[in-house]
Design a protein around this motif. Structure first.
Motif, PDB file in Angstrom:
ATOM      1  N   ILE A 154      -5.009   6.531   0.801  1.00 22.15           N
ATOM      2  CA  ILE A 154      -3.976   5.759   1.342  1.00 22.15           C
ATOM      3  C   ILE A 154      -2.772   6.592   1.807  1.00 22.15           C
ATOM      4  O   ILE A 154      -2.416   6.606   2.940  1.00 22.15           O
ATOM      5  CB  ILE A 154      -3.376   4.535   0.602  1.00 22.15           C
ATOM      6  N   LEU A 184      -6.733  -3.431  -7.562  1.00 18.83           N
ATOM      7  CA  LEU A 184      -6.781  -2.514  -6.450  1.00 18.83           C
ATOM      8  C   LEU A 184      -7.113  -3.302  -4.976  1.00 18.83           C
ATOM      9  O   LEU A 184      -6.939  -2.822  -3.915  1.00 18.83           O
ATOM     10  CB  LEU A 184      -8.225  -1.729  -6.581  1.00 18.83           C
ATOM     11  N   TRP A 185      -7.606  -4.451  -5.134  1.00 24.88           N
ATOM     12  CA  TRP A 185      -8.078  -5.238  -4.020  1.00 24.88           C
ATOM     13  C   TRP A 185      -6.755  -5.664  -3.204  1.00 24.88           C
ATOM     14  O   TRP A 185      -7.015  -5.762  -1.905  1.00 24.88           O
ATOM     15  CB  TRP A 185      -8.933  -6.488  -4.366  1.00 24.88           C
ATOM     16  N   VAL A 226      -5.720  -2.608  -1.234  1.00 20.72           N
ATOM     17  CA  VAL A 226      -6.727  -2.254  -0.224  1.00 20.72           C
ATOM     18  C   VAL A 226      -6.257  -3.336   1.099  1.00 20.72           C
ATOM     19  O   VAL A 226      -6.419  -2.619   2.122  1.00 20.72           O
ATOM     20  CB  VAL A 226      -8.261  -2.493  -0.556  1.00 20.72           C
ATOM     21  N   GLN A 227      -6.098  -4.558   0.634  1.00 21.78           N
ATOM     22  CA  GLN A 227      -5.895  -5.589   1.661  1.00 21.78           C
ATOM     23  C   GLN A 227      -4.595  -5.232   2.226  1.00 21.78           C
ATOM     24  O   GLN A 227      -4.391  -5.200   3.720  1.00 21.78           O
ATOM     25  CB  GLN A 227      -5.809  -6.779   1.148  1.00 21.78           C
ATOM     26  N   LEU A 263      -8.142   6.145  -4.566  1.00 24.80           N
ATOM     27  CA  LEU A 263      -7.647   4.982  -3.256  1.00 24.80           C
ATOM     28  C   LEU A 263      -6.325   5.580  -2.921  1.00 24.80           C
ATOM     29  O   LEU A 263      -6.015   5.663  -1.767  1.00 24.80           O
ATOM     30  CB  LEU A 263      -8.013   3.744  -3.891  1.00 24.80           C
ATOM     31  N   LEU A 303     -11.475   4.949   1.955  1.00 29.16           N
ATOM     32  CA  LEU A 303     -11.013   3.218   2.222  1.00 29.16           C
ATOM     33  C   LEU A 303     -11.877   2.215   2.261  1.00 29.16           C
ATOM     34  O   LEU A 303     -11.992   1.413   1.950  1.00 29.16           O
ATOM     35  CB  LEU A 303     -10.024   3.296   3.255  1.00 29.16           C
ATOM     36  N   ASN A 304     -12.924   2.874   3.315  1.00 25.64           N
ATOM     37  CA  ASN A 304     -14.039   1.772   3.646  1.00 25.64           C
ATOM     38  C   ASN A 304     -14.888   1.474   2.451  1.00 25.64           C
ATOM     39  O   ASN A 304     -15.270   0.461   2.313  1.00 25.64           O
ATOM     40  CB  ASN A 304     -14.935   2.452   4.650  1.00 25.64           C
ATOM     41  N   ALA A 351     -13.849  -4.806  -1.835  1.00 28.69           N
ATOM     42  CA  ALA A 351     -12.789  -5.789  -1.992  1.00 28.69           C
ATOM     43  C   ALA A 351     -13.301  -7.308  -1.248  1.00 28.69           C
ATOM     44  O   ALA A 351     -13.228  -8.070  -1.809  1.00 28.69           O
ATOM     45  CB  ALA A 351     -11.449  -5.287  -1.059  1.00 28.69           C
ATOM     46  N   TYR A 378     -13.819   1.235  -0.526  1.00 23.56           N
ATOM     47  CA  TYR A 378     -13.086   0.240  -1.291  1.00 23.56           C
ATOM     48  C   TYR A 378     -12.916  -1.103  -0.766  1.00 23.56           C
ATOM     49  O   TYR A 378     -12.966  -2.183  -1.234  1.00 23.56           O
ATOM     50  CB  TYR A 378     -11.657   0.731  -1.678  1.00 23.56           C
ATOM     51  N   LEU A 379     -13.007  -0.877   0.602  1.00 20.52           N
ATOM     52  CA  LEU A 379     -12.833  -2.318   1.537  1.00 20.52           C
ATOM     53  C   LEU A 379     -14.128  -3.046   1.155  1.00 20.52           C
ATOM     54  O   LEU A 379     -14.008  -4.163   1.153  1.00 20.52           O
ATOM     55  CB  LEU A 379     -12.748  -2.057   2.968  1.00 20.52           C
ATOM     56  N   CYS A 427       0.772  -1.218  -0.061  1.00 26.26           N
ATOM     57  CA  CYS A 427       0.032  -0.022   0.064  1.00 26.26           C
ATOM     58  C   CYS A 427       0.910   1.389   0.028  1.00 26.26           C
ATOM     59  O   CYS A 427       0.314   2.422  -0.667  1.00 26.26           O
ATOM     60  CB  CYS A 427      -0.717  -0.091   1.053  1.00 26.26           C
TER      61      CYS A 427
END
Ligand SMILES: [Zn+2]
Length: 206
Positions: A85, A141-142, A145-146, A81, A106-107, A113, A109-110, A17
């Motif tokens: 970050i 993207l995932w 995000v993780q 995103l 972020l939420n 994901a 995209y979370l 990230c």
């Protein structure tokens, strides 16, 4: 792996990230340099950062060719995103509270994901896979995000730092034993800062 020929090829963040946040150079200045100038660059960086395999890279580029509008939208989302970050971890590095707007991004995209995530067994452990979204243009993207969530939930946030070189702005995870890392790289900002101090001392003798 071929080089990207941009400074974004320097994966110095030690966390995916943070490397993603560093796809802008001189982030702290009035003249930041954007490396993700089109969807192809986003895919190229993702391959370089090992999020995508070579066949995945090819197939996403082919799909993007047929759906340029969708690809442009994914690039926009990637940058939204990334900026969230960047701002979150920049605040954390500075010991400041994070902004609720950045957390909200972020939420968002979370949630997406996790709607694709699956637990899969891997040797003696388990891993989170986003393979369900493999054929979608936003697949890269995932894992990013993780990585951001893993770092945010970790107890090692005091190791998140921002390079002290002005106006570099790059973020990194300090894995040195005594938490003494100060620069994105000694060869780059470290030496520049040393030279600056040396010059200042010489021109300003006490
Ligand atoms: Zn730096």
């Amino acid at each position: 792996m071929s080089k990207l020929n941009t400074s974004a090829e320097n994966l110095i963040g030690e966390r995916l990230c943070l490397d993603f946040a560093n796809t802008v150079s001189w982030h702290n200045s009035d003249t930041p340099k954007e490396w993700l100038i089109n969807y192809e660059k986003l895919v190229e960086w993702s391959r370089y950062a090992d999020i995508l395999s070579s066949p995945q890279q090819m197939s996403l580029l082919e799909k993007a060719n047929h759906h340029p509008d969708q690809a442009a939208k994914v690039l926009e989302e990637a940058i939204e995103l990334r900026e969230a970050i960047f701002c979150l971890f920049r605040s954390i590095a500075a010991g400041l509270e994070t902004d609720s707007l950045d957390r909200a991004i972020l939420n968002k995209y979370l949630t997406r994901a996790y709607s694709l995530a699956e637990i899969i067994p891997e040797e003696s452990t388990y891993t989170l896979s986003f393979q369900k979204g493999e054929n979608e243009l936003d697949y890269m993207l995932w894992p990013i995000v993780q990585s951001a969530i893993d770092l945010l939930l970790s107890e090692k946030l005091d190791r998140v730092k921002q390079c002290e070189g002005e106006p570099c702005g790059w973020l990194f995870y300090d894995s040195s034993r005594n938490k003494s890392r100060r620069w994105c790289s000694m060869a780059d900002c470290g030496n520049r800062e040393k030279a600056r101090r040396h010059y200042k001392k010489k021109s300003d003798p006490k």
